[in-house]
Design a protein around this motif. Structure first.
Motif, PDB file in Angstrom:
ATOM      1  N   PRO A   1       0.473  -1.455   0.066  1.00 42.35           N
ATOM      2  CA  PRO A   1       0.072   0.146  -0.030  1.00 42.35           C
ATOM      3  C   PRO A   1       0.707   1.535   0.446  1.00 42.35           C
ATOM      4  CG  PRO A   1       0.425  -0.644   2.181  1.00 42.35           C
ATOM      5  CD  PRO A   1       1.302  -1.738   1.270  1.00 42.35           C
ATOM      6  N   ASN A   2       2.434   1.263  -0.437  1.00 34.23           N
ATOM      7  CA  ASN A   2       3.355   2.328  -0.623  1.00 34.23           C
ATOM      8  C   ASN A   2       3.035   3.130  -1.814  1.00 34.23           C
ATOM      9  OD1 ASN A   2       4.256   1.980   2.079  1.00 34.23           O
ATOM     10  ND2 ASN A   2       5.451   0.188   1.068  1.00 34.23           N
ATOM     11  N   TRP A   3       1.824   3.763  -1.786  1.00 30.89           N
ATOM     12  CA  TRP A   3       1.537   4.532  -2.969  1.00 30.89           C
ATOM     13  C   TRP A   3       1.433   5.822  -2.915  1.00 30.89           C
ATOM     14  CZ3 TRP A   3      -4.018   2.298  -5.483  1.00 30.89           C
ATOM     15  CH2 TRP A   3      -4.021   0.747  -5.908  1.00 30.89           C
ATOM     16  N   PRO A   4       1.940   6.906  -3.809  1.00 30.81           N
ATOM     17  CA  PRO A   4       2.190   8.417  -3.974  1.00 30.81           C
ATOM     18  C   PRO A   4       1.130   8.602  -4.041  1.00 30.81           C
ATOM     19  CG  PRO A   4       2.079   7.375  -6.261  1.00 30.81           C
ATOM     20  CD  PRO A   4       1.998   6.017  -4.841  1.00 30.81           C
ATOM     21  N   ALA A   5      -0.258   8.325  -3.669  1.00 25.39           N
ATOM     22  CA  ALA A   5      -1.518   8.602  -3.662  1.00 25.39           C
ATOM     23  C   ALA A   5      -2.605   7.150  -3.238  1.00 25.39           C
ATOM     24  CB  ALA A   5      -2.306   9.605  -4.911  1.00 25.39           C
ATOM     25  N   ARG A   6      -3.787   7.753  -2.809  1.00 23.74           N
ATOM     26  CA  ARG A   6      -4.851   6.110  -2.226  1.00 23.74           C
ATOM     27  C   ARG A   6      -5.870   6.520  -3.568  1.00 23.74           C
ATOM     28  NH1 ARG A   6      -5.475   4.243   2.411  1.00 23.74           N
ATOM     29  NH2 ARG A   6      -4.181   5.703   4.007  1.00 23.74           N
ATOM     30  N   VAL A   7      -5.687   7.155  -4.617  1.00 24.30           N
ATOM     31  CA  VAL A   7      -6.362   6.662  -5.736  1.00 24.30           C
ATOM     32  C   VAL A   7      -5.669   6.528  -7.213  1.00 24.30           C
ATOM     33  CG1 VAL A   7      -8.128   8.408  -7.845  1.00 24.30           C
ATOM     34  CG2 VAL A   7      -8.540   7.790  -5.179  1.00 24.30           C
ATOM     35  N   VAL A   8      -5.270   5.847  -7.729  1.00 27.99           N
ATOM     36  CA  VAL A   8      -4.532   5.871  -8.761  1.00 27.99           C
ATOM     37  C   VAL A   8      -4.438   5.579 -10.142  1.00 27.99           C
ATOM     38  CG1 VAL A   8      -2.273   5.697  -7.493  1.00 27.99           C
ATOM     39  CG2 VAL A   8      -3.459   3.967  -8.766  1.00 27.99           C
TER      40      VAL A   8
ATOM     41  N   THR B   1     -15.065  -2.460   1.019  1.00 30.22           N
ATOM     42  CA  THR B   1     -13.518  -3.306   1.643  1.00 30.22           C
ATOM     43  C   THR B   1     -12.717  -2.105   1.724  1.00 30.22           C
ATOM     44  OG1 THR B   1     -12.722  -3.842  -0.907  1.00 30.22           O
ATOM     45  CG2 THR B   1     -13.852  -5.638   0.283  1.00 30.22           C
ATOM     46  N   GLY B   2     -12.864  -1.195   1.486  1.00 28.30           N
ATOM     47  CA  GLY B   2     -11.639  -0.450   1.435  1.00 28.30           C
ATOM     48  C   GLY B   2     -10.964  -0.415   0.940  1.00 28.30           C
TER      49      GLY B   2
ATOM     50  N   ASN C   1     -15.387  11.146  -3.618  1.00 28.12           N
ATOM     51  CA  ASN C   1     -15.008  11.758  -2.624  1.00 28.12           C
ATOM     52  C   ASN C   1     -15.245  11.208  -0.903  1.00 28.12           C
ATOM     53  OD1 ASN C   1     -15.470  15.135  -3.417  1.00 28.12           O
ATOM     54  ND2 ASN C   1     -17.246  14.314  -3.485  1.00 28.12           N
ATOM     55  N   LEU C   2     -15.560   9.861  -1.383  1.00 25.06           N
ATOM     56  CA  LEU C   2     -16.194   9.050  -0.151  1.00 25.06           C
ATOM     57  C   LEU C   2     -14.757   8.175  -0.445  1.00 25.06           C
ATOM     58  CD1 LEU C   2     -18.432   7.378   1.913  1.00 25.06           C
ATOM     59  CD2 LEU C   2     -18.651   5.818   0.454  1.00 25.06           C
ATOM     60  N   ALA C   3     -14.129   7.597  -1.369  1.00 25.81           N
ATOM     61  CA  ALA C   3     -13.330   7.436  -1.033  1.00 25.81           C
ATOM     62  C   ALA C   3     -11.590   8.505  -0.344  1.00 25.81           C
ATOM     63  CB  ALA C   3     -12.171   6.822  -2.993  1.00 25.81           C
ATOM     64  N   ARG C   4     -11.531   9.438  -0.306  1.00 26.03           N
ATOM     65  CA  ARG C   4     -10.084  10.559   0.349  1.00 26.03           C
ATOM     66  C   ARG C   4     -11.562  10.528   1.052  1.00 26.03           C
ATOM     67  NH1 ARG C   4     -10.494  16.683  -1.841  1.00 26.03           N
ATOM     68  NH2 ARG C   4     -12.540  17.024  -1.077  1.00 26.03           N
ATOM     69  N   GLU C   5     -12.887  10.310   2.044  1.00 24.54           N
ATOM     70  CA  GLU C   5     -13.143  10.439   3.334  1.00 24.54           C
ATOM     71  C   GLU C   5     -12.370   9.157   4.316  1.00 24.54           C
ATOM     72  OE1 GLU C   5     -17.016  11.231   3.105  1.00 24.54           O
ATOM     73  OE2 GLU C   5     -17.301  13.175   2.537  1.00 24.54           O
TER      74      GLU C   5
ATOM     75  N   HIS D   1     -10.211   7.131   3.599  1.00 24.84           N
ATOM     76  CA  HIS D   1      -9.151   6.716   3.504  1.00 24.84           C
ATOM     77  C   HIS D   1      -9.088   5.494   2.314  1.00 24.84           C
ATOM     78  CE1 HIS D   1      -7.462   9.860   5.988  1.00 24.84           C
ATOM     79  NE2 HIS D   1      -8.604   9.524   6.456  1.00 24.84           N
ATOM     80  N   ALA D   2      -9.998   6.042   1.643  1.00 25.53           N
ATOM     81  CA  ALA D   2      -9.997   4.359   0.632  1.00 25.53           C
ATOM     82  C   ALA D   2      -9.373   3.383   0.011  1.00 25.53           C
ATOM     83  CB  ALA D   2     -11.746   4.101   0.247  1.00 25.53           C
ATOM     84  N   TYR D   3      -8.300   3.196  -1.495  1.00 23.42           N
ATOM     85  CA  TYR D   3      -7.910   2.991  -1.699  1.00 23.42           C
ATOM     86  C   TYR D   3      -8.165   2.945  -3.668  1.00 23.42           C
ATOM     87  CZ  TYR D   3      -3.477   2.390   0.876  1.00 23.42           C
ATOM     88  OH  TYR D   3      -2.976   2.913   2.312  1.00 23.42           O
ATOM     89  N   LEU D   4      -8.337   3.244  -4.602  1.00 25.39           N
ATOM     90  CA  LEU D   4      -8.836   3.371  -5.968  1.00 25.39           C
ATOM     91  C   LEU D   4      -7.710   3.048  -7.049  1.00 25.39           C
ATOM     92  CD1 LEU D   4     -11.738   3.246  -7.217  1.00 25.39           C
ATOM     93  CD2 LEU D   4     -11.413   5.519  -7.324  1.00 25.39           C
ATOM     94  N   LEU D   5      -7.921   2.093  -6.961  1.00 25.52           N
ATOM     95  CA  LEU D   5      -6.989   2.368  -8.619  1.00 25.52           C
ATOM     96  C   LEU D   5      -8.082   2.121 -10.388  1.00 25.52           C
ATOM     97  CD1 LEU D   5      -4.113   1.428  -9.793  1.00 25.52           C
ATOM     98  CD2 LEU D   5      -5.443  -1.870 -10.132  1.00 25.52           C
TER      99      LEU D   5
END
Length: 236
Positions: free
Chosen positions: A43-50, A92-93, A115-119, A121-125
């Motif tokens: 999970p060491n990504w530069p951002a949680r959404v990529v 599932t996050g 917006n929800l992913a940011r709130e 702290h979920a990961y989105l690919l």
């Protein structure tokens, strides 16, 4: 009147070979190294959404499947995303949003998802053929959000990767094909991973129907009968 071939012909069922989508099945190459490194670094990504960007068949879905298994992510096609199902999609996050294409998804649903992913702290690919920052959108705030998403591009496959892809695609269908046949196809098929997928599908169906192995001569015959699969005149 010519004699008919007494051997029965097997009618091929339209059952595509199941691709092997494990990490060890991914074909690493210079053109996909950055995208592969991203998936391996989770999970060491530069951002949680990529976003993974590349042409059809470049390996975006394979990398997304590796991520989904590792992160416990659900996978949703961008065209199927609706606002009311966004919370469940993120339950599932982590989430894979596949095949983003301008004009082929609900902007309100995607904006709510981001917006929800940011709130949470979920990961989105996300996966797309072109960078989402270039999409013409009606929602200005969504355009701004997408411009901020880090993009990892996958370059078109080179000759070495295309040859390896052919071998893998045949193996996925339990077909043993020798090196001369692979090289013959490499010189004559449409030069992309998607082109490799189409020619392997055609050869698999033709070989099953004819009850013949896939050889160089058989490949030449199929390409003559289906010129749209190739890019050059065929000769034996």
């Amino acid at each position: 009147m010519a004699d008919r071939d007494p051997r029965p012909r097997q009618l091929p069922l339209d059952l595509p070979g199941r691709p092997a989508l494990r990490r060890e099945d991914f074909l690493a190459a210079p053109g996909n190294s950055a995208a592969l490194a991203l998936i391996d670094a989770f999970p060491n990504w530069p951002a949680r959404v990529v976003c993974l960007v590349g042409p059809e068949g470049a390996g975006k879905s394979h990398l997304a499947a590796i991520f989904a298994e590792h992160a416990g992510a659900q996978t949703v096609a961008a065209r199927d995303l609706v606002r009311e199902k966004v919370p469940d999609a993120l339950s599932t996050g982590a989430l894979v949003l596949e095949d983003m294409e301008a004009g082929a998804f609900c902007e309100a649903a995607l904006f709510h998802l981001l917006n929800l992913a940011r709130e949470q702290h979920a990961y989105l690919l996300m996966t797309a053929r072109t960078p989402p920052s270039g999409f013409a959108l009606a929602t200005a705030d969504l355009s701004s959000r997408l411009r901020a998403v880090p993009v990892f591009e996958i370059a078109p496959a080179d000759d070495a990767l295309l040859a390896a892809v052919l071998v893998k695609l045949f193996a996925d269908r339990q077909l043993a094909v020798d090196e001369p046949t692979v090289q013959y196809l490499l010189l004559r098929m449409q030069r992309s991973v998607a082109g490799a997928q189409r020619v392997v599908e055609a050869l698999d169906a033709a070989a099953l129907a004819a009850r013949r192995p896939v050889t160089r001569a058989f490949a030449a015959q199929v390409l003559r009968e289906r010129p749209a699969l190739g890019t050059a005149d065929e000769d034996d």
